[in-house]
Design an enzyme around this catalytic site. Structure first.
Site, PDB file in Angstrom:
ATOM      1  N   ASP A  11     -58.481 -20.657 -92.499  1.00 51.09           N
ATOM      2  CA  ASP A  11     -58.859 -20.137 -91.297  1.00 51.09           C
ATOM      3  C   ASP A  11     -59.585 -21.051 -90.560  1.00 51.09           C
ATOM      4  O   ASP A  11     -60.328 -21.975 -91.132  1.00 51.09           O
ATOM      5  CB  ASP A  11     -59.670 -18.706 -91.447  1.00 51.09           C
ATOM      6  CG  ASP A  11     -60.262 -18.243 -90.330  1.00 51.09           C
ATOM      7  OD1 ASP A  11     -59.564 -17.888 -89.492  1.00 51.09           O
ATOM      8  OD2 ASP A  11     -61.387 -18.140 -90.179  1.00 51.09           O
ATOM      9  N   ARG A  12     -59.758 -21.094 -89.284  1.00 51.95           N
ATOM     10  CA  ARG A  12     -60.383 -21.863 -88.508  1.00 51.95           C
ATOM     11  C   ARG A  12     -62.020 -21.768 -88.073  1.00 51.95           C
ATOM     12  O   ARG A  12     -62.819 -22.091 -88.952  1.00 51.95           O
ATOM     13  CB  ARG A  12     -59.832 -22.372 -87.047  1.00 51.95           C
ATOM     14  CG  ARG A  12     -60.006 -23.411 -86.342  1.00 51.95           C
ATOM     15  CD  ARG A  12     -59.806 -23.536 -84.949  1.00 51.95           C
ATOM     16  NE  ARG A  12     -60.578 -22.710 -84.039  1.00 51.95           N
ATOM     17  CZ  ARG A  12     -60.273 -22.650 -82.711  1.00 51.95           C
ATOM     18  NH1 ARG A  12     -59.404 -23.288 -82.118  1.00 51.95           N
ATOM     19  NH2 ARG A  12     -61.182 -22.023 -82.231  1.00 51.95           N
ATOM     20  N   ASP A  13     -61.981 -20.612 -87.290  1.00 50.45           N
ATOM     21  CA  ASP A  13     -63.436 -20.194 -86.937  1.00 50.45           C
ATOM     22  C   ASP A  13     -64.060 -19.518 -88.067  1.00 50.45           C
ATOM     23  O   ASP A  13     -63.749 -18.278 -88.642  1.00 50.45           O
ATOM     24  CB  ASP A  13     -63.411 -19.225 -85.731  1.00 50.45           C
ATOM     25  CG  ASP A  13     -62.298 -20.120 -84.565  1.00 50.45           C
ATOM     26  OD1 ASP A  13     -62.804 -21.143 -84.372  1.00 50.45           O
ATOM     27  OD2 ASP A  13     -61.630 -19.291 -84.082  1.00 50.45           O
ATOM     28  N   THR A  53     -54.748 -19.716 -87.745  1.00 52.24           N
ATOM     29  CA  THR A  53     -55.870 -19.033 -87.045  1.00 52.24           C
ATOM     30  C   THR A  53     -55.122 -18.196 -85.844  1.00 52.24           C
ATOM     31  O   THR A  53     -54.168 -18.418 -85.358  1.00 52.24           O
ATOM     32  CB  THR A  53     -56.581 -19.893 -86.389  1.00 52.24           C
ATOM     33  OG1 THR A  53     -57.519 -19.934 -85.523  1.00 52.24           O
ATOM     34  CG2 THR A  53     -55.630 -21.164 -85.648  1.00 52.24           C
ATOM     35  N   HIS A  90     -51.210 -14.163 -79.895  1.00 50.94           N
ATOM     36  CA  HIS A  90     -51.377 -12.840 -79.562  1.00 50.94           C
ATOM     37  C   HIS A  90     -52.398 -11.847 -79.408  1.00 50.94           C
ATOM     38  O   HIS A  90     -53.252 -12.304 -80.587  1.00 50.94           O
ATOM     39  CB  HIS A  90     -49.990 -12.010 -80.074  1.00 50.94           C
ATOM     40  CG  HIS A  90     -48.886 -12.580 -80.217  1.00 50.94           C
ATOM     41  ND1 HIS A  90     -48.419 -13.411 -81.343  1.00 50.94           N
ATOM     42  CD2 HIS A  90     -47.841 -12.947 -79.291  1.00 50.94           C
ATOM     43  CE1 HIS A  90     -47.123 -13.950 -80.986  1.00 50.94           C
ATOM     44  NE2 HIS A  90     -46.932 -13.474 -79.723  1.00 50.94           N
TER      45      HIS A  90
END
Length: 525
Positions: A11-13, A53, A90
């Site tokens: 995952d990024r954040d 992400t 989305h």
């Protein structure tokens, strides 16, 4: 040998970089502590790395595609290159198949890397990262931050303190499966696993590893696991014998039985033995008999001092999933799966998977009461599934036909009594299986059918949950019975499972069915 993982997806954040909501400014990118070192160690071990992400800011107009690309260029400047970027643009209202907790980003990343989701690990900081990993059949590792909810931590299959600890955990799990040097060729190897159907199925990958390096494999099992043993690839001969130090309702120990078993073990002609056990079992009583039977090299896990009973005394961390625990014992004896074996559960003959649009199977029984969802809850679940347009078959084990009829009610269809091989064929035709922590859930995994796991937290989910197959976990992971290992529910009302809303099961089935159709279409393409 077959690697446990081909890739690690992040995952990024909140996992790789500090979470700045709707960030379109590359100057605001700050790596999470330890992220660069973790990534470099994974890359150095030959694992590919990727990012999965959710970025609903695109749909909301908070930043442009060009700004997002600039942020990602900055991420790579600080953390090094990634082998794939998978982004969901989305909003939640779009109901797409890629926004986590849906599995679409995971399956897309695996496809882009030329592997499968069940050979990927997913590292994230919140529950939807773990849910996406599970629904894809990948391994999830949660790295909590202050925004991670306590129930998300309780539900996670495994928790690591930071990205570096997550990398350590994954690399160690992979290293446990590297085969030790052997003293010579393996001729006849005696394997022992005296447990129930589910335990036997979970040991299957380890048995295949030994079979890949031995001329002949003899499997010692108990009566509860005999039918499952007959379905496992790689077994040349089965010896059924009840071991009173393993069986949950043991008969008393008789000298004549021990003498007969010792003779039977000697008659196998085995040169060595590998003993598979669960965490609460001791391999030493059987090791003593194997020594008396003249079997020369014995490998097993033992925390207790084994004296001269073991040639290879193995240790393994507590949090390792049961199939990997067993594979690590085989590896300690010098055996590994071949490169073309993905390490998933499997039976023989292989049952063709045909259930992407099939019926739903609900299996109400379990080997112990604490793990079984109460019949009233299951009956409501069956009714809700049928009302949502699903055909529902309710299966039963020995002595469970009345239970199956009660759970089926007027909406479902009791499937009738089946042998284990017939049940496997039935499960292969299902779009998914709804079951507790019980043998049929692992049988479903062995034929590749997704599982809605109604999992009582009396034992750790990361060890006993559905292995390397798409699944959704339901139930209260933080219930008071957590990690009690109770066989009868210690909490009035069975709240860990009675609190499951039938609508949750309907939604889980829809998620797994949609993911199954997508994956089937990708494979066909």
């Amino acid at each position: 040998m077959s690697p446990l993982f081909d890739a690690v997806l992040f995952d990024r954040d909140g996992t790789l970089i500090v979470d700045v909501p709707y960030n379109g400014d590359p100057d605001r990118v700050v790596p999470m502590p330890g992220a660069r070192d973790a990534l470099d160690r994974l890359r150095g071990a030959g694992l590919r790395v990727g990012v999965v992400t959710n970025q609903s800011g695109l749909a909301r107009g908070r930043f442009t595609a060009a700004q997002l690309a600039a942020v990602h260029r900055r991420v790579e400047e600080l953390l090094g290159p990634f082998d794939t970027w998978q982004v969901c643009p989305h909003a939640s209202a779009d109901r797409c198949g890629c926004r986590k907790p849906a599995p679409g980003l995971i399956t897309a990343a695996a496809a882009a890397l030329g592997t499968t989701a069940n050979r990927c690990a997913v590292v994230g900081d919140i529950g939807r990262d773990m849910s996406a990993a599970a629904a894809a059949g990948a391994t999830g590792v949660l790295v909590p931050t202050p925004v991670t909810r306590p129930d998300e931590i309780a539900a996670a299959p495994v928790v690591a303190a930071d990205p570096g600890a997550a990398a350590d955990l994954l690399l160690h799990r992979q290293a446990l499966l590297a085969p030790a040097a052997r003293p010579g060729p393996a001729r006849t190897v005696l394997l022992a696993r005296s447990d129930s159907t589910g335990d036997m199925l979970l040991t299957g990958p380890a048995i295949r590893a030994v079979a890949a390096g031995a001329e002949r494999v003899v499997l010692l099992c108990g009566p509860r696991g005999r039918d499952a043993a007959a379905l496992l690839p790689g077994v040349d001969e089965i010896i059924e014998w009840e071991l009173p130090w393993i069986d949950p309702q043991p008969d008393r120990v008789r000298a004549r039985d021990i003498a007969a078993l010792t003779t039977r073990l000697r008659d196998t002609g085995a040169d060595e033995a590998v003993v598979f056990t669960s965490f609460h079992q001791s391999a030493l009583p059987l090791a003593l008999l194997l020594r008396v039977a003249g079997i020369g090299r014995i490998t097993a896990i033992s925390d207790d001092y084994p004296g001269s009973l073991l040639d290879v005394r193995h240790r393994v961390p507590e949090a390792v999933p049961e199939p990997e625990r067993a594979r690590s014992v085989a590896a300690a004896a010098g055996f590994a799966l071949p490169a073309d074996d993905d390490g998933a559960l499997r039976i023989t003959p292989a049952v063709p998977r045909r259930g992407a649009r099939g019926y739903v199977v609900v299996h109400p029984g379990a080997s112990v009461e604490a793990r079984a969802c109460p019949p009233d809850t299951l009956r409501r679940i069956v009714a809700a599934l049928v009302a949502a347009g699903n055909r529902v078959l309710v299966t039963s084990g020995p002595g469970e036909r009345r239970l199956a009829a009660e759970v089926a009610g007027i909406a479902g269809e009791p499937a009738g009594r089946t042998s284990l091989s017939e049940l496997a064929a039935l499960l292969a035709g299902a779009s998914c299986v709804v079951a507790g922590n019980t043998g049929p859930a692992h049988l479903a995994a062995a034929v590749g059918t997704p599982v809605v796991s109604l999992f009582a937290p009396t034992v750790p989910y990361g060890k006993w949950g559905p292995y390397r197959v798409p699944h959704v976990r339901l139930g209260r992971p933080d219930a008071a019975c957590r990690d009690t290992r109770a066989t009868s529910c210690p909490v009035p009302g069975h709240p860990c499972l009675t609190t499951i809303d039938p609508a949750e099961v309907v939604a889980a089935v829809a998620t797994l069915r949609a993911a199954d159709r997508t994956e089937t279409a990708e494979v066909a393409a």
